[in-house]
Motif scaffolding. Structure first.
Motif, PDB file in Angstrom:
ATOM      1  N   ALA A 114       2.281   1.927  -3.251  1.00  0.00           N
ATOM      2  CA  ALA A 114       1.163   2.360  -4.156  1.00  0.00           C
ATOM      3  C   ALA A 114       0.862   3.986  -3.952  1.00  0.00           C
ATOM      4  N   TRP A 115       0.790   4.026  -2.606  1.00  0.00           N
ATOM      5  CA  TRP A 115       0.608   5.398  -2.283  1.00  0.00           C
ATOM      6  C   TRP A 115       1.512   6.539  -2.807  1.00  0.00           C
ATOM      7  N   LEU A 116       2.884   6.189  -2.606  1.00  0.00           N
ATOM      8  CA  LEU A 116       3.910   7.133  -2.987  1.00  0.00           C
ATOM      9  C   LEU A 116       3.685   7.548  -4.593  1.00  0.00           C
ATOM     10  N   ARG A 117       3.504   6.026  -5.367  1.00  0.00           N
ATOM     11  CA  ARG A 117       3.223   6.195  -6.873  1.00  0.00           C
ATOM     12  C   ARG A 117       2.232   7.224  -7.267  1.00  0.00           C
TER      13      ARG A 117
ATOM     14  N   PHE B  82       0.867  -1.294   0.031  1.00  0.00           N
ATOM     15  CA  PHE B  82      -0.078   0.022  -0.020  1.00  0.00           C
ATOM     16  C   PHE B  82       0.803   1.301  -0.114  1.00  0.00           C
TER      17      PHE B  82
END
Lengths: 102, 242
Positions: free
Chosen positions: A40-43, A37
């Motif tokens: 994915a959040w940073l992306r 997670f």
């Protein structure tokens, strides 16, 4: 007068907190897991931040901003040229504001 | 990420490429730099204070807010409020600099943390757009930052020197240069339908926030909400697949 101790303190304080925040984001990212997670959040941050920067300026602006945003998007999608898209946006907003105001 | 740290030549190329990439937004930075210089003179800052603030704080929106709070009598200067305002206005940088971490090697974090000083909205946006294409580097980021720093500092000084002879940048449409550039960068980052919902959520959250509160909160709120939605949708999709 050159400056005062109070002004120097205020400016140094502003500089320190600004630098601390910028460094904190960078250092905190190092503590986040490299997958799942958090990764994915940073992306997803860049797209979300850019959308958040652009949307209020376009929506709360007015007719000129809305038309200019559409023209900018059209030129970028066709040409893939960032400078051409920027120049189109600025020229369009300038012309439409003149027309609307005049 | 390509290994650009290998040769000094390619590092210089990357630095110059970063500066070139930031030219469109540097024009807008320059326009606002002039205005800030004019207003700083009006607010009673000395030339020394202008140089010191622009060199060390180097954050446009925080510096505009500071002019509102500035007083010419040193004893009345609200130091705490000035520092707090800079903190709040710049909170969004937590998100921006976090996304730059992949550019840096695993070791030597301290130098990387200090280099975040040169990160602005503008060179950050150009660099993450380059990263999305599999390019981008520390030198690219620094090149854009150096250009933004020089554009900001030089135009602050010109504005301070000229006084009130400067127009409103909005009159020439230059205020829209930021929006147009960021919009084009956003479109360039489109990777597929998975981006649609997070971007719409970010946009909506930012619009609502900008109606409710002044300042730059909309960037932080939209950025956090939109990216969390994106991460949630992506991890849920992956969980279904496996």
């Amino acid at each position: 007068m050159l400056t005062s101790p109070e002004a120097v303190a205020a400016i140094l304080g502003m500089a320190l907190v600004t630098m601390a925040i910028k460094a904190s984001g960078f250092l905190l990212a190092d503590r986040l897991p490299r997958d799942g997670f958090a990764a994915a959040w940073l992306r997803h941050i860049p797209g979300a931040v850019l959308a958040a920067l652009v949307a209020p300026a376009v929506v709360t602006g007015g007719v000129a901003e809305a038309i200019a945003a559409a023209a900018t998007a059209a030129v970028f999608i066709v040409s893939k040229n960032l400078f051409a898209a920027m120049a189109t946006g600025v020229a369009t907003v300038y012309v439409v504001r003149l027309l609307v105001a005049g | 990420m390509t290994d650009i740290a290998a040769s000094p030549d390619s590092r210089m190329d990357q630095f110059l490429a970063g500066a070139r990439a930031c030219v469109p937004v540097a024009i807008s930075v320059a326009a606002y730099g002039l205005v800030w210089g004019v207003l700083a003179r009006g607010a009673g800052l000395s030339l020394f204070e202008v140089i010191m603030m622009s060199a060390l704080v180097f954050a446009g929106s925080a510096q505009f807010v500071a002019l509102d709070l500035w007083t010419t009598a040193p004893a009345a200067l609200p130091i705490g409020a000035l520092v707090l305002a800079a903190l709040i206005v710049n909170l969004r940088y937590l998100l921006l600099t976090a996304t730059l971490r992949p550019l840096y090697p695993a070791k030597g974090l301290l130098g990387g943390a200090f280099s975040m000083y040169l990160v602005t909205d503008e060179n950050w946006a150009m660099t993450v757009a380059a990263m999305a294409r599999g390019q981008g580097s520390v030198a690219f980021l620094m090149g854009g930052g150096a250009l933004a720093w020089m554009a900001w500092m030089c135009t602050n000084l010109v504005g301070y020197g000229l006084g009130s002879a400067i127009d409103d940048p909005a009159r020439w449409g230059l205020d829209f240069a930021f929006t147009a550039t960021f919009l084009a960068l956003l479109l360039g980052m489109w990777k597929g339908r998975g981006d649609l919902v997070p971007w719409l959520v970010a946009a909506l959250a930012a619009i609502v926030t900008s109606w409710l509160v002044e300042g730059s909160w909309h960037i932080l709120v939209g950025g956090v909400v939109g990216s969390l939605v994106g991460a949630f949708l992506e991890t849920r999709k992956n969980a279904h697949k496996s």
